[in-house]
Design a protein around this motif. Structure first.
Motif, PDB file in Angstrom:
ATOM      1  N   GLU A   1       0.735  -1.231   0.038  1.00 51.68           N
ATOM      2  CA  GLU A   1      -0.112  -0.014  -0.120  1.00 51.68           C
ATOM      3  C   GLU A   1       0.850   1.180  -0.081  1.00 51.68           C
ATOM      4  OE1 GLU A   1      -3.211   0.257  -0.727  1.00 51.68           O
ATOM      5  OE2 GLU A   1      -3.591  -1.664  -0.841  1.00 51.68           O
ATOM      6  N   ALA A   2       2.035   1.054   0.786  1.00 50.58           N
ATOM      7  CA  ALA A   2       2.798   2.643   0.790  1.00 50.58           C
ATOM      8  C   ALA A   2       3.452   2.430  -0.562  1.00 50.58           C
ATOM      9  CB  ALA A   2       4.035   2.206   2.116  1.00 50.58           C
ATOM     10  N   MET A   3       3.643   1.650  -1.316  1.00 49.32           N
ATOM     11  CA  MET A   3       4.500   1.505  -2.669  1.00 49.32           C
ATOM     12  C   MET A   3       3.328   2.162  -3.623  1.00 49.32           C
ATOM     13  SD  MET A   3       6.039  -2.287  -3.183  1.00 49.32           S
ATOM     14  CE  MET A   3       7.819  -2.499  -2.473  1.00 49.32           C
ATOM     15  N   LYS A   4       2.112   1.962  -3.300  1.00 51.36           N
ATOM     16  CA  LYS A   4       0.896   2.233  -4.059  1.00 51.36           C
ATOM     17  C   LYS A   4       1.008   3.982  -4.144  1.00 51.36           C
ATOM     18  CE  LYS A   4      -3.693   1.716  -3.747  1.00 51.36           C
ATOM     19  NZ  LYS A   4      -4.751   0.847  -3.442  1.00 51.36           N
ATOM     20  N   VAL A   5       1.210   4.286  -2.992  1.00 48.22           N
ATOM     21  CA  VAL A   5       1.033   5.957  -2.652  1.00 48.22           C
ATOM     22  C   VAL A   5       2.273   6.560  -3.285  1.00 48.22           C
ATOM     23  CG1 VAL A   5       1.163   7.777  -0.717  1.00 48.22           C
ATOM     24  CG2 VAL A   5      -0.026   5.510  -0.536  1.00 48.22           C
ATOM     25  N   LEU A   6       3.387   5.793  -3.153  1.00 44.70           N
ATOM     26  CA  LEU A   6       4.573   6.391  -3.968  1.00 44.70           C
ATOM     27  C   LEU A   6       4.290   6.562  -5.758  1.00 44.70           C
ATOM     28  CD1 LEU A   6       7.475   4.932  -2.215  1.00 44.70           C
ATOM     29  CD2 LEU A   6       6.337   7.187  -1.623  1.00 44.70           C
ATOM     30  N   ILE A   7       3.933   5.511  -6.183  1.00 46.51           N
ATOM     31  CA  ILE A   7       3.610   5.429  -7.547  1.00 46.51           C
ATOM     32  C   ILE A   7       2.573   6.580  -7.837  1.00 46.51           C
ATOM     33  CG2 ILE A   7       2.772   3.919  -9.481  1.00 46.51           C
ATOM     34  CD1 ILE A   7       3.476   1.632  -7.882  1.00 46.51           C
ATOM     35  N   GLU A   8       1.483   6.561  -7.201  1.00 48.25           N
ATOM     36  CA  GLU A   8       0.345   7.453  -7.451  1.00 48.25           C
ATOM     37  C   GLU A   8       0.911   9.139  -7.397  1.00 48.25           C
ATOM     38  OE1 GLU A   8      -3.744   5.139  -6.036  1.00 48.25           O
ATOM     39  OE2 GLU A   8      -2.713   6.585  -4.613  1.00 48.25           O
ATOM     40  N   LYS A   9       1.968   9.287  -6.190  1.00 52.03           N
ATOM     41  CA  LYS A   9       2.429  10.416  -6.273  1.00 52.03           C
ATOM     42  C   LYS A   9       3.443  10.860  -7.527  1.00 52.03           C
ATOM     43  CE  LYS A   9       2.156  11.913  -1.593  1.00 52.03           C
ATOM     44  NZ  LYS A   9       2.655  11.638  -0.231  1.00 52.03           N
ATOM     45  N   GLN A  10       4.223   9.858  -7.778  1.00 52.83           N
ATOM     46  CA  GLN A  10       5.028  10.213  -9.195  1.00 52.83           C
ATOM     47  C   GLN A  10       4.274  10.182 -10.214  1.00 52.83           C
ATOM     48  OE1 GLN A  10       7.949  10.835  -8.494  1.00 52.83           O
ATOM     49  NE2 GLN A  10       9.131  10.608 -10.855  1.00 52.83           N
ATOM     50  N   PHE A  11       3.125   9.238 -10.482  1.00 50.34           N
ATOM     51  CA  PHE A  11       2.302   9.502 -11.713  1.00 50.34           C
ATOM     52  C   PHE A  11       1.030   9.579 -11.356  1.00 50.34           C
ATOM     53  CE2 PHE A  11       5.922   6.494 -12.141  1.00 50.34           C
ATOM     54  CZ  PHE A  11       6.515   7.060 -13.235  1.00 50.34           C
ATOM     55  N   PRO A  12       0.563  11.044 -11.209  1.00 52.98           N
ATOM     56  CA  PRO A  12      -0.763  11.110 -10.791  1.00 52.98           C
ATOM     57  C   PRO A  12      -1.746  10.882 -11.394  1.00 52.98           C
ATOM     58  CG  PRO A  12       0.882  13.080 -10.714  1.00 52.98           C
ATOM     59  CD  PRO A  12       1.325  12.243 -11.482  1.00 52.98           C
ATOM     60  N   GLU A  13      -1.608  10.570 -12.737  1.00 51.90           N
ATOM     61  CA  GLU A  13      -2.829  10.005 -13.564  1.00 51.90           C
ATOM     62  C   GLU A  13      -3.243   8.442 -13.192  1.00 51.90           C
ATOM     63  OE1 GLU A  13       0.336  10.061 -14.339  1.00 51.90           O
ATOM     64  OE2 GLU A  13       0.903   8.449 -15.892  1.00 51.90           O
ATOM     65  N   THR A  14      -2.360   7.893 -12.083  1.00 54.23           N
ATOM     66  CA  THR A  14      -2.790   6.573 -11.817  1.00 54.23           C
ATOM     67  C   THR A  14      -3.561   6.721 -10.521  1.00 54.23           C
ATOM     68  OG1 THR A  14      -0.838   6.381 -10.302  1.00 54.23           O
ATOM     69  CG2 THR A  14      -0.560   5.559 -12.464  1.00 54.23           C
ATOM     70  N   GLU A  15      -3.717   7.695  -9.760  1.00 55.44           N
ATOM     71  CA  GLU A  15      -4.400   7.867  -8.462  1.00 55.44           C
ATOM     72  C   GLU A  15      -5.750   7.273  -8.471  1.00 55.44           C
ATOM     73  OE1 GLU A  15      -3.751  11.774  -6.937  1.00 55.44           O
ATOM     74  OE2 GLU A  15      -5.270  11.330  -5.279  1.00 55.44           O
ATOM     75  N   GLY A  16      -6.244   6.413  -7.475  1.00 54.82           N
ATOM     76  CA  GLY A  16      -7.336   5.545  -7.306  1.00 54.82           C
ATOM     77  C   GLY A  16      -7.622   4.583  -8.506  1.00 54.82           C
ATOM     78  N   LYS A  17      -6.621   4.224  -9.163  1.00 52.24           N
ATOM     79  CA  LYS A  17      -6.728   3.274 -10.259  1.00 52.24           C
ATOM     80  C   LYS A  17      -5.831   2.162 -10.250  1.00 52.24           C
ATOM     81  CE  LYS A  17      -7.712   6.497 -14.151  1.00 52.24           C
ATOM     82  NZ  LYS A  17      -7.174   7.260 -15.385  1.00 52.24           N
ATOM     83  N   ILE A  18      -4.931   1.894  -9.108  1.00 52.05           N
ATOM     84  CA  ILE A  18      -4.086   0.948  -8.956  1.00 52.05           C
ATOM     85  C   ILE A  18      -4.620  -0.035  -8.063  1.00 52.05           C
ATOM     86  CG2 ILE A  18      -1.632   0.406  -8.284  1.00 52.05           C
ATOM     87  CD1 ILE A  18      -0.883   3.227  -8.776  1.00 52.05           C
ATOM     88  N   SER A  19      -4.623  -1.461  -8.271  1.00 51.38           N
ATOM     89  CA  SER A  19      -4.724  -2.385  -7.474  1.00 51.38           C
ATOM     90  C   SER A  19      -3.542  -3.271  -6.946  1.00 51.38           C
ATOM     91  CB  SER A  19      -6.196  -3.035  -7.536  1.00 51.38           C
ATOM     92  OG  SER A  19      -6.194  -3.459  -8.870  1.00 51.38           O
TER      93      SER A  19
END
Ligand SMILES: Cc1cc2nc3c(=O)[nH]c(=O)nc-3n(C[C@H](O)[C@H](O)[C@H](O)COP(=O)(O)OP(=O)(O)OC[C@H]3O[C@@H](n4cnc5c(N)ncnc54)[C@H](O)[C@@H]3O)c2cc1C
Length: 495
Positions: free
Chosen positions: A396-414
């Motif tokens: 989950e912490a990794m997911k947050v880092l990806i979302e921050k770096q690539f904002p278009e992924t926010e709310g779309k990653i599982s």
């Protein structure tokens, strides 16, 4: 017809099997898992394929002897498309960005533009990348059986590789990073190899990409493993899956065959142990039979270490701006077992449409785990609930880092799966969850151990642990060497 039993259907065991079948032997492989391939593998979660090996197929350059061997065993075949590895990776951090392109002149130019003050270190780096491009895997016969003429045939390898190693003698990956003044270049070097590894390993890995020896076969690792198994069966070999071996049965100086965990005994004229070296000498054979060179590596923990990784795989609902293949960046970080990790990265599998569902993106993030971090995973795995919770917390912490770096992924990653050093130990009997072999530090030479067991006439060893820091080319070469030794003993041509 002499019979050979092979323990383990990893790439090494299957290579030995294919060559022995083609050379006129009757062989049987016994593999504990339901799927062949060992560490060369992949699996599906909720219908999504997760690859777990080939980031780049080292020594895959067309026309090389290793490429021919990949074709002989089915790792590659003419119907399999290869994806050009156009860049080793990109690093974004400390206000800058650098890509290690396949085109090394471009990389050099961009490095010099980024940091003219690093000219000397950059020149040295590229001089040795060029030398390391001569890297080839000797596969004709075991290296301990090679004479001066055989070495002559290796061409530039003989002078260039030792020269590159010498240029970075006593230099670790961390030292190499510190040899650059630019924080961007410093950061870029620290991501692909454990920091205590010899700097030469980083240089050689990049040279694989620049020389076109590091491309990626379509369909990924599992498809490759299944092709190899198919080739083995078609050559007449018998592949027994779900068949864990308990031990090799020894009578004096000879092995009479193997004993399966089920209690069944199977007789053979020769046995090849193509399993993790620690497992071989803690389960299959007496510990005191371990070759001295190998034992020294296990004992000398100051100079030889092993590492593993924590991995998480993610599905993004949609396409992203994340470049295909590998991208690292300097993030605000995540804390794993008390260690703050700021440089993180993802592999984006967009380059292979055969494994990426249409309109989606598959990502993986991995972090090195060493020493007591590995112990902590093993300890925690005794409590399934806590183990799962820890894996999810990190993912989950990794997911947050990806979302921050690539904002278009926010709310779309599982998160689709997570796995740890314990997974490798459980699945492949891997020593401390290590899926590569020993990492020699900067003051130590990597070790190649002949795959013979001195006290036994008809038992041979194969597998990546016999050669340097391991990987697919060493594992495959060692499978060939084991087959060569048996052919030699029987006076037949090794095909
Ligand atoms: C995430 C990841 C990324 C990697 N990336 C790369 C890469 O990009 N390039 C590269 O060159 N290499 C890479 N590697 C390393 C590569 O996968 C290994 O070097 C190689 O697959 C090892 O092959 P092996 O045959 O020596 O051993 P293994 O694959 O470990 O095979 C041993 C087999 O023996 C079986 N076995 C063990 N004990 C028993 C028993 N008692 N009875 C029966 N069977 C048994 C195991 O189940 C296994 O199938 C990567 C590995 C991983 C996991």
């Amino acid at each position: 017809m002499k019979k050979v039993i092979i323990v383990g259907a990893g790439i090494s065991g299957m290579t030995a099997g294919i060559i022995l079948q083609n050379s006129g032997f009757e062989t049987e492989i016994f593999e504990k898992n339901p799927v062949p391939g060992g560490e060369l593998t992949g699996w599906k979660r909720n219908g999504i394929y997760i690859d777990n090996c080939i980031d780049y197929l080292m020594c895959s350059k067309k026309g090389s002897a290793m490429n021919e061997l990949w074709h002989e065993i089915g790792m590659l075949d003419d119907s399999v498309k290869m994806f050009d590895k156009n860049r080793f990776f990109t690093y974004k951090g400390h206000g800058g960005e650098i890509t290690y392109w396949r085109d090394k002149e471009r990389t050099k130019r961009e490095m010099l533009e980024l940091s003219p003050d690093d000219k000397e270190a950059i020149e040295k780096f590229f001089e040795n990348v060029t030398r390391a491009e001569s890297m080839i895997m000797p596969i004709e016969k075991p290296m301990d059986k090679m004479g001066p003429r055989d070495f002559m045939k290796l061409g530039d390898f003989i002078k260039n590789i030792p020269a590159a190693q010498k240029a970075y003698q006593g230099v670790s990956v961390k030292d190499l990073a510190n040899s650059f003044k630019s924080p961007v270049l410093r950061g870029s070097v620290m991501n692909t190899h454990p920091e205590m590894t010899q700097a030469y390993s980083f240089i050689m890995s990049y040279a694989m990409v620049t020389s076109g020896s590091g491309d990626i076969p379509e369909g990924g690792s599992l498809a490759a493993a299944l092709r190899i198994a198919d080739k083995y069966r078609k050559a007449g070999g018998k592949l027994n899956l779900n068949s864990p071996v308990k031990n090799v049965k020894i009578e004096g100086k000879t092995a009479s065959g193997i004993v399966l965990e089920s209690g069944e005994e199977v007789k053979a004229d020769y046995v090849i142990c193509a399993t993790d070296a620690n497992h071989t000498f803690t389960h299959l054979l007496p510990a005191e039979y371990m070759p001295k060179k190998l034992k020294n590596c296990f004992d000398d923990k100051e100079h030889f270490s092993v590492f593993s990784k924590f991995h998480a795989a993610f599905l993004v609902d949609g396409k992203t701006t994340i470049p295909e293949d590998t991208t690292f960046w300097d993030s605000e970080g995540l804390n794993v077992w008390g260690r703050q990790i700021t440089d993180v990265g993802v592999i984006c599998y967009d380059y292979d449409p055969t494994i990426t569902p249409e309109g989606k993106t598959i990502l993986q993030m991995k972090i090195f785990q060493y020493g007591d971090e590995v112990d902590k995973w093993f300890e925690l795995s005794k409590d399934r609930e806590k183990y799962e919770a820890k894996k999810n917390e990190i993912a989950e912490a990794m997911k947050v880092l990806i979302e921050k770096q690539f904002p278009e992924t926010e709310g779309k990653i599982s998160v689709i799966d997570t796995w740890t050093p314990v997974s490798y130990a459980r699945n492949c009997n891997a020593y401390r969850g290590a899926y590569m072999a020993f990492v020699a530090d900067k003051d130590t030479k990597t070790v190649t151990t002949p795959g013979v067991v001195k006290k036994l006439k008809n038992v041979f060893l194969a597998g990546q642990w016999l050669m340097g820091s391991g990987g697919l080319p060493p594992a495959t070469a060692q499978g060939k060497y084991a087959a060569w030794r048996i052919c030699k003993k029987e006076g037949v041509i090794c095909k």
